[in-house]
Design an enzyme around this catalytic site. Structure first.
Site, short mmCIF file in Angstrom:
data_model
loop_
_atom_site.label_atom_id
_atom_site.label_comp_id
_atom_site.label_asym_id
_atom_site.label_seq_id
_atom_site.Cartn_x
_atom_site.Cartn_y
_atom_site.Cartn_z
CG ASP A 54 -1.95 -1.13 1.16
OD1 ASP A 54 -2.36 -1.48 0.04
OD2 ASP A 54 -2.33 -1.66 2.22
N GLY A 58 3.27 -6.67 -1.00
CA GLY A 58 3.51 -5.86 0.19
C GLY A 58 3.12 -6.58 1.46
NE ARG A 105 8.82 0.01 6.95
CZ ARG A 105 8.02 -0.53 6.05
NH1 ARG A 105 8.34 -1.66 5.46
NH2 ARG A 105 6.90 0.05 5.71
NE ARG A 127 5.95 -2.97 8.90
CZ ARG A 127 5.76 -3.41 7.66
NH1 ARG A 127 6.03 -4.67 7.35
NH2 ARG A 127 5.30 -2.61 6.72
CG ASP A 154 -4.18 4.97 2.52
OD1 ASP A 154 -5.11 4.75 3.31
OD2 ASP A 154 -4.36 5.34 1.34
N GLY A 155 -0.95 3.73 6.05
CA GLY A 155 0.35 3.19 6.41
C GLY A 155 1.44 4.23 6.59
#
Ligand SMILES: CCCCCCCCCCCCC/C=C/[C@@H](O)[C@H](COP(=O)(O)O)NC(=O)CCCCCCCCCCCCCCC
Ligand SMILES: Nc1ncnc2c1ncn2[C@@H]1O[C@H](COP(=O)(O)OP(=O)(O)O)[C@@H](O)[C@H]1O
Ligand SMILES: [Ca+2]
Length: 581
Positions: free
Chosen positions: A193, A235, A300, A306, A530-531
């Site tokens: 994303d 992703g 990460r 995560r 969105d991240g």
């Protein structure tokens, strides 16, 4: 012209079986014949789903090969559907049938007619694509996924692609904003994303630049973008792909790109003090989802896991935050987040919205022309305000389904209806919140809980309660951290997030321990957009209907597509639950 007129018909062989094949404007059909020339079963492929036609007996995956002595044979490649075990969408695979003709002449006729049909009936197929691969997305398989699964299909379909393997964050966005894109029909990302969001910002920004429009003024109607975006999922969450295709599968997505499918998508613009902060299509979330993201940035190295680890840690820290949420409700006559529908391919709610959003486009009625007076001061009274302590405040323009949550944050949200769903989870006891989270993984209704409210909205404002000076100071500090440019308008596009994340990390470690072991928990959360972590707490969000287009067609209605039980307890209630189409 009657498109179903037969253009070519003949006897053909597939292996040892004899078929009668026919090509019409829309379909290629082949029917097996028995010894007495009676029809047995028919296969019918829409011309729009034919991927390519090749002379000889050809195969492309895993490797391209052509058999010898093939001057009477040709191979047709097309889309073949199968249900996916774990998700509700349909998997697309490359179907292949090798036909043998009675003569070489007839073979050439088939080849010519099929290629003409493909050209005339698939005008929206891309010819040239710009592909960005994030080599670090998800499990770091982006390059391999593209070269082994996607590139051979593009080649088969005659698509030429220019591939950029990114070397830094924001490279894809900057490329789209600044470089010459002449000749490209669309842009494609291979990653999650985050890289999709780069393409989204590049495409929207470039379109507004070219139209001479400012992205900062939330009351302006932005220009919708012509350049299509394709997503090859590689992703961690793959929410945008999953929610627009129904599965996160690279081959399925590549085939949607090849046939030039087009799915409009609502986009939310997030502003602070009259300047644009970011765009979002899936999640703008404060509280739990913000904290999970901030925490996950430090892990990460765990890859997609995560989020689960950080989710559990943040859950255990048991936080809630004070705030004021204001929203502008959408027309409740058109749809509702609790109407038990799902936005599926060809969704009628979204089609009606196209007429409402683009009243001047051909064929649209002018019934709904004044839709953007909504931000003027005379509509101020329509805003609804909720003040309190919240576990989570989330706004999503689409269902935001993903492998973790197959029905998503808001299962009845629409991809392209010009609205978003605002989900307000008020402070509650830990078990209640766990129930809310857990319901995202099943078909149980996460909104059917006393501390949860959901509203279909056109815009949302969030502010901190007045008098919380300490929080405001923290907010101000963050805005300064957010890296504004000299003119103080546009949020600095380079490095601002990294800088913020580093600061959050410094603070986060302390915050986190405090949340777990002592009473002093942080008073302000962060927004997950969105991240990406936003550099502001007080924001204004506005939904722009159908601002971009993806190479997708929405979720196809596989037989396994679940609906929730309606309020009368029916699982497949035709009257109340299944309003689609
Ligand atoms: C108890 C199980 C609870 C499962 C809850 C699942 C909720 C899932 C909601 C998913 C929303 C997805 C919205 C999409 C956001 C993405 O844009 C964005 C970026 O994605 P990228 O890294 O691929 O670029 N992703 C995210 O921000 C990730 C959000 C994910 C949140 C996952 C939370 C997992 C929670 C686990 C809680 C466990 C509690 C256990 C208690 C002992
Ligand atoms: N070459 C690169 N190096 C570092 N970061 C990158 C690179 N290319 C893209 N990014 C950034 O990496 C972040 C995560 O990318 P994404 O593709 O979403 O993977 P994931 O789903 O695992 O988070 C995004 O913010 C994107 O802008
Ligand atoms: Ca929507």
């Amino acid at each position: 012209m009657d498109e179903d007129l037969v253009r070519l018909e003949s006897s053909l062989w597939v292996g040892k079986k004899r078929y009668r094949a026919a090509l019409t404007g829309w379909h290629l059909n082949w029917t097996e014949l028995d010894k007495k020339n009676r029809d047995k079963k028919t296969v019918s492929v829409p011309v729009s789903e034919v991927i390519g036609v090749e002379e000889g007996r050809v195969q492309v995956l895993p490797q391209r090969s052509v058999a010898e002595d093939t001057d009477r044979e040709f191979t047709v490649f097309y889309v073949k559907r199968s249900s996916s075990g774990s998700s509700y969408g349909l998997l697309w695979r490359l179907g292949r049938t090798q036909f043998c003709c009675p003569s070489r002449d007839l073979r050439d006729q088939w080849m010519t007619q099929l290629r003409i049909a493909l050209k005339t009936h698939s005008p929206s197929r891309p010819h040239r694509l710009l592909v960005f691969i994030n080599p670090f997305g998800g499990k770091k398989q982006g390059r391999q996924i593209y070269h082994s699964l996607v590139a051979p299909l593009f080649e088969l379909a005659g698509i030429s692609s220019h591939v950029v393997v990114t070397e830094r964050a924001n490279q894809a966005r900057d490329h789209i904003l600044k470089k010459d894109l002449t000749g490209f029909d669309g842009v494609v990302c291979v990653g999650g994303d985050g890289i999709f969001s780069e393409l989204l910002h590049g495409v929207i920004g470039r379109t507004q630049q070219e139209a001479g429009l400012s992205e900062h003024d939330p009351s302006l109607t932005l220009q919708s973008c012509d350049l299509h975006i394709g997503i090859i999922p590689a992703g961690s969450t793959d929410c945008v792909c999953f929610a627009t295709v129904g599965v996160n599968d690279p081959v399925t997505s590549a085939l949607h790109i090849i046939i030039g499918d087009s799915q409009p998508l609502d986009v939310c613009s997030v502003h602070n003090c009259s300047s644009l902060v970011r765009y979002s299509v899936s999640l703008v979330g404060y509280g739990f989802y913000g904290d999970v993201l901030a925490e996950s940035e430090r892990h990460r190295w765990m890859g997609p896991l995560r989020y689960d680890y950080s989710g559990a840690m943040v859950y255990l820290s048991n936080r809630s935050y004070a705030g004021v949420v204001q929203y502008l409700p959408a027309d409740s006559q058109l749809s509702s987040p609790r109407d038990n529908t799902r936005c599926l391919s060809g969704c009628s709610v979204c089609s009606k919205s196209t007429e409402r959003l683009f009243p001047h486009s051909p064929g649209a009625s002018s019934l709904y022309s004044s839709h953007f007076s909504q931000f003027s001061s005379d509509t101020e009274g329509e805003w609804v305000s909720v003040e309190g302590r919240f576990r989570a405040v989330s706004l999503t323009c689409m269902s935001s389904s993903c492998p973790r949550s197959p029905l998503g944050l808001s299962p009845s949200a629409h991809l392209a209806d010009g609205t978003g769903d605002l989900i307000i989870v008020r402070d509650t006891h830990p078990l209640g919140f766990l129930t809310f989270l857990h319901r995202h993984t099943s078909t149980e209704d996460q909104f059917d809980l006393p501390f949860v409210d959901v509203h279909r909205v056109k815009a949302v404002r969030f502010s901190l309660p007045t008098g919380e000076e300490e929080d405001k100071d923290e907010e101000r500090e963050r805005v300064n951290d957010g890296g504004m440019t000299e003119e103080g308008k546009r949020p600095c596009r380079s490095g601002s997030h990294k800088h913020l994340v580093e600061r959050r990390e410094e603070r986060g470690q302390k915050d986190f321990l405090c949340g777990l072991c002592c009473s002093k928990a942080p008073t302000v959360s962060v927004w997950n957009c969105d991240g990406e972590i936003l550099p502001h707490t007080e924001i204004f969000c506005r939904v722009h209907g159908q601002l971009v287009r993806l190479y997708a067609r929405g979720i196809e209605d596989g037989s396994a597509t679940p609906t929730r039980k309606c309020r009368d307890g029916h699982r497949n209630c035709k009257e109340r639950c299944v309003l689609n189409n």
